[in-house]
Design an enzyme around this catalytic site. Structure first.
Site, PDB file in Angstrom:
ATOM      1  N   VAL A   1       3.539   1.087  -4.685  1.00 35.95           N
ATOM      2  CA  VAL A   1       2.599   1.668  -4.383  1.00 35.95           C
ATOM      3  C   VAL A   1       1.413   1.729  -5.303  1.00 35.95           C
ATOM      4  O   VAL A   1       1.301   1.028  -5.941  1.00 35.95           O
ATOM      5  CB  VAL A   1       3.062   3.202  -4.452  1.00 35.95           C
ATOM      6  CG1 VAL A   1       1.911   3.939  -4.209  1.00 35.95           C
ATOM      7  CG2 VAL A   1       3.934   3.026  -4.092  1.00 35.95           C
ATOM      8  N   LYS A   2       0.040   1.423  -4.359  1.00 33.25           N
ATOM      9  CA  LYS A   2      -1.419   0.965  -4.887  1.00 33.25           C
ATOM     10  C   LYS A   2      -1.810   2.283  -4.658  1.00 33.25           C
ATOM     11  O   LYS A   2      -2.163   3.394  -3.458  1.00 33.25           O
ATOM     12  CB  LYS A   2      -1.901   0.088  -4.112  1.00 33.25           C
ATOM     13  CG  LYS A   2      -3.568  -0.264  -4.250  1.00 33.25           C
ATOM     14  CD  LYS A   2      -3.764  -1.745  -3.487  1.00 33.25           C
ATOM     15  CE  LYS A   2      -5.066  -2.629  -3.564  1.00 33.25           C
ATOM     16  NZ  LYS A   2      -5.550  -3.899  -2.748  1.00 33.25           N
TER      17      LYS A   2
END
Length: 218
Positions: free
Chosen positions: A86-87
């Site tokens: 997850v960025k």
């Protein structure tokens, strides 16, 4: 050093994967828009398609900027495929979200890093990766490679497990410079990676070998 491909283009991802040296993919909303991907479900389907091509870490970015929104998106993205990372943007709420997601064993990539202080906060929050942006720093006459070196040195000194992804790479020399200062990952266009193959003496040498072979077999 690992190589991640910085794109959402499926054809380029397939080509890079077939090349045999790609370890993962990074994406962002701008790259997704460039490929004409529209809508929440279309984004999710696109991420899954990428995961089914490349057996490595695939960064999928949240678009929310509030804590609750980032957590909701992060959990949903992580649930799409085990390879999803997850960025999250390096903002106040983003650091809080990274801490929360890390506590749930959800891997994160803290993006839009431009200073050692930002990288330190992301590591303390438990980020799996941080992504300092080289090209954008170069654009404002700032030494981007020195920043990568600072972050790598800080993590070594204080034993942070967070890995450094050199992002916003513009050319092959960026890759070589990041390799020299110890970046864990370079995420870049395929052309920059293929540029590592190029050397005039290789071309001259190969042509000489082929020419001699032709003469012997004429």
């Amino acid at each position: 050093m690992k190589f991640f491909l910085d794109t959402a283009n499926i054809d380029q991802i397939k080509e890079a994967n077939d090349f045999g040296v790609i370890d993962g993919v990074t994406t962002n909303p701008s790259l997704m828009a460039k490929e004409g991907v529209q809508g929440e479900q279309a984004f999710k389907d696109h991420y899954v398609e990428i995961c089914n091509i490349v057996d490595g870490d695939i960064s999928a970015e949240v678009v929310a900027t509030d804590f609750e929104g980032m957590i909701k998106e992060g959990v949903e993205l992580a649930g799409l495929h085990p390879n999803i990372v997850v960025k999250v943007p390096c903002i106040r709420e983003g650091i809080k979200a990274i801490k929360h997601l890390s506590a749930q064993n959800i891997r994160t990539n803290c993006t839009l890093i431009f200073s050692p202080g930002q990288a330190l906060l992301a590591a303390k929050a438990g980020a799996t990766y941080v992504s300092p942006f080289l090209g954008r720093l170069d654009d404002i006459s700032t030494d981007s490679i020195f920043l990568v070196q600072q972050i790598v040195d800080i993590y070594k000194e204080y034993n942070y497990p967070t890995q450094v992804i050199a992002a916003s790479i513009r050319h092959t020399m960026h890759i070589v410079q990041c390799l020299e200062v110890g970046a864990h990952v370079a995420t870049c266009p395929l052309d920059a990676i293929l540029g590592l193959l190029k050397h005039p003496l290789t071309d001259i040498g190969l042509e000489k070998f082929l020419e001699d072979h032709r003469k012997l077999n004429a």
